[in-house]
Design a protein around this motif. Sequence first.
Motif, PDB file in Angstrom:
ATOM      1  N   CYS A 153     -27.201  35.065 -21.686  1.00  0.00           N
ATOM      2  CA  CYS A 153     -25.984  35.711 -22.181  1.00  0.00           C
ATOM      3  C   CYS A 153     -24.749  34.860 -21.880  1.00  0.00           C
ATOM      4  N   PRO A 154     -23.966  34.511 -22.887  1.00  0.00           N
ATOM      5  CA  PRO A 154     -22.805  33.644 -22.697  1.00  0.00           C
ATOM      6  C   PRO A 154     -21.836  34.201 -21.664  1.00  0.00           C
ATOM      7  N   GLY A 155     -21.414  33.336 -20.758  1.00  0.00           N
ATOM      8  CA  GLY A 155     -20.399  33.701 -19.781  1.00  0.00           C
ATOM      9  C   GLY A 155     -20.922  34.302 -18.502  1.00  0.00           C
ATOM     10  N   VAL A 156     -22.158  34.808 -18.480  1.00  0.00           N
ATOM     11  CA  VAL A 156     -22.645  35.503 -17.290  1.00  0.00           C
ATOM     12  C   VAL A 156     -22.802  34.534 -16.123  1.00  0.00           C
ATOM     13  N   ARG A 157     -23.511  33.436 -16.338  1.00  0.00           N
ATOM     14  CA  ARG A 157     -23.694  32.477 -15.247  1.00  0.00           C
ATOM     15  C   ARG A 157     -22.356  31.873 -14.828  1.00  0.00           C
ATOM     16  N   GLU A 158     -21.472  31.631 -15.798  1.00  0.00           N
ATOM     17  CA  GLU A 158     -20.208  30.968 -15.503  1.00  0.00           C
ATOM     18  C   GLU A 158     -19.215  31.874 -14.786  1.00  0.00           C
ATOM     19  N   LEU A 159     -19.191  33.163 -15.125  1.00  0.00           N
ATOM     20  CA  LEU A 159     -18.112  34.039 -14.680  1.00  0.00           C
ATOM     21  C   LEU A 159     -18.525  35.146 -13.726  1.00  0.00           C
ATOM     22  N   VAL A 160     -19.820  35.477 -13.653  1.00  0.00           N
ATOM     23  CA  VAL A 160     -20.242  36.662 -12.905  1.00  0.00           C
ATOM     24  C   VAL A 160     -20.923  36.269 -11.597  1.00  0.00           C
ATOM     25  N   THR A 161     -20.432  36.854 -10.515  1.00  0.00           N
ATOM     26  CA  THR A 161     -21.062  36.710  -9.205  1.00  0.00           C
ATOM     27  C   THR A 161     -21.801  38.007  -8.887  1.00  0.00           C
ATOM     28  N   PHE A 162     -23.077  37.902  -8.556  1.00  0.00           N
ATOM     29  CA  PHE A 162     -23.891  39.081  -8.266  1.00  0.00           C
ATOM     30  C   PHE A 162     -24.138  39.206  -6.764  1.00  0.00           C
TER      31      PHE A 162
END
Length: 439
Positions: A153-162
Motif C-alpha cells: 500500500c503506497p505510503g504505509v512503509r514510508e509514513l506509518v510507524t507501528f
Amino acid sequence: MFLPVKCSVFKAVLSALLLVAALQLVYLSLLSGLHGRQQKRRYSQLFEGSEPKGGGGGTGAGRRQSFVRGLAAGGALDASGQYRLYRDVSRSLVAAAGERADLLLATHGTVNNLHHLPALVRRWRGPLSVALFAPAGELPEALLTLYRLSLHCPGVRELVTFTLVTGSREPVSFPAVPEDEEEASWDPGLDLDAEPEPHAPCRRALVPLHRLRSRSRNYELANASYPNNLLRNAARAGLPARYVAVIDMDMLPSGELHRRFLELVSGPGPGTDPGLTVFVLPALEIRHSRRIPADKPELQRLYQVGEVRPFYDELCPRCQAPTNYTRWINLPARPGLGVAYTLDWRDPWEPFYVGLGSVPPYDERFKQYGFNRISQACELHVAGYTFAVLDDAFLIHKGFKLTSDFHPRKDEENQRNKILFRQFKQELKVKYPKSSRRC
C-alpha cells in the motif's frame, strides 16, 4: 554637553539590534515556510504520479527481514507489566529518518480495523503512528496484515510507524508468509466504504481484512480487555512530534489538514497561548453509504440533509454538545485555517484535538468502554488548558454510531469506569493543588 552624542549612539545601537531581530524573524519565517513546502513535496510524491519503487514497501524478503529485526529486540513492558510493546515493529522509513515530526496523527485498533488505514494514509499525507493491539490468537494474523500493508500500500512503509501491543507473556515471532500471497482476488462486494482503494496491489492486500470487519463488535475481544488509553499513549510515543492529533482509526480528517494546521501555527499565531491550548477538531459521523467529504462546504451540504450529524449523536449527545455544532456549521467562510472560538471544558465533553506532544498522557487504568477520553479532557481542563475550536477542520467517522453496534457488556464496563473516574478526579486535586478548576 556630551548627552546628545551618547543618546545618538544609544539610538543607533538600539536601531541596529531591532533590525537584526527583525531580520532573524523574517529568516525563521522563511525557513519555516521552506520546511513546510519541502515536507509537502516529500509526502505528496508518495501519492501523485507514478507509484514509488517497490510498490510502497520494497521486496517481500526485505519486508520480512524488517519485521524480524523489529521483533528481535523483545519489546518493553508497560507500567502495569500486563502488556508488551514492540515499537516500530515494521522499521518504517519515517522513524528511520530520526527527525521530529511537526505534526503526527496517532491512532489505534485491532487487526479488524486495519482496512481503514490506507484511506487514512491517503487523506492525511503526513507521519502517522498506529498502536495495534493483538491479543492471544491474533498475533500471526496481525503481523501478516502489517507486512502486507507495508509491502503493497503506497505510503504505509514510508509514513506509518507501528507499535505492536500484546499480552506480556505472549510468545511473538514473525509467521511464515503463505506461498499464494499474491493470488487473492478482489471482490467489489467487500468495498463498503465508498472510498475505493485505487492501487491494485493494495486492494488485494485488503481482501482478507474486509472479511474480518464483522468478526467482532467494539471492544468485544476473547479473553482480553482493550487497553484503549495505553494504546493512545503508545501511538503518541511512536514518533517524536511537536504536535499530535489522536483519533480513532475509523475516522478521516478533513482534506489538507496536515498542511493547513502547520501553516496556522507557523504564521502570526492563532491568538492563544500555544503551551496551554488544544485545537479542537469538531467530530461528525456520516451515513455509511456516503462518500467522505474532503472540505467544509461539502460537509455543510450533507449536514443540512441529515446525511452527516454530530459524532455520538444517538449514543451520547452530551459528550460532544459543548462543541456547539450549530454555531460551528454556520461559520462564515474565510481563507486559511483559524480559531473560530474558545471554550472551557465541561462534563462530559470528550473532544478530539491537536495538541503539543507535551500534553498530559491518557490514564492507562481505563480500559474497554467508558470515561477513557473524558478523563484526559478533564485533566487538561484542571491543568489550565484552553479548548480552541478550529473553524475549517473536522473529523468524520465512517458510519452512524448506533446502540446496536455495541457488545452486551458495554453498560457494565461503563459503570466500572465511572467508579474509577470518581477516584481519578480526586487524584487530580492532589496532582494540581493550585488549580481552582474541577471536573
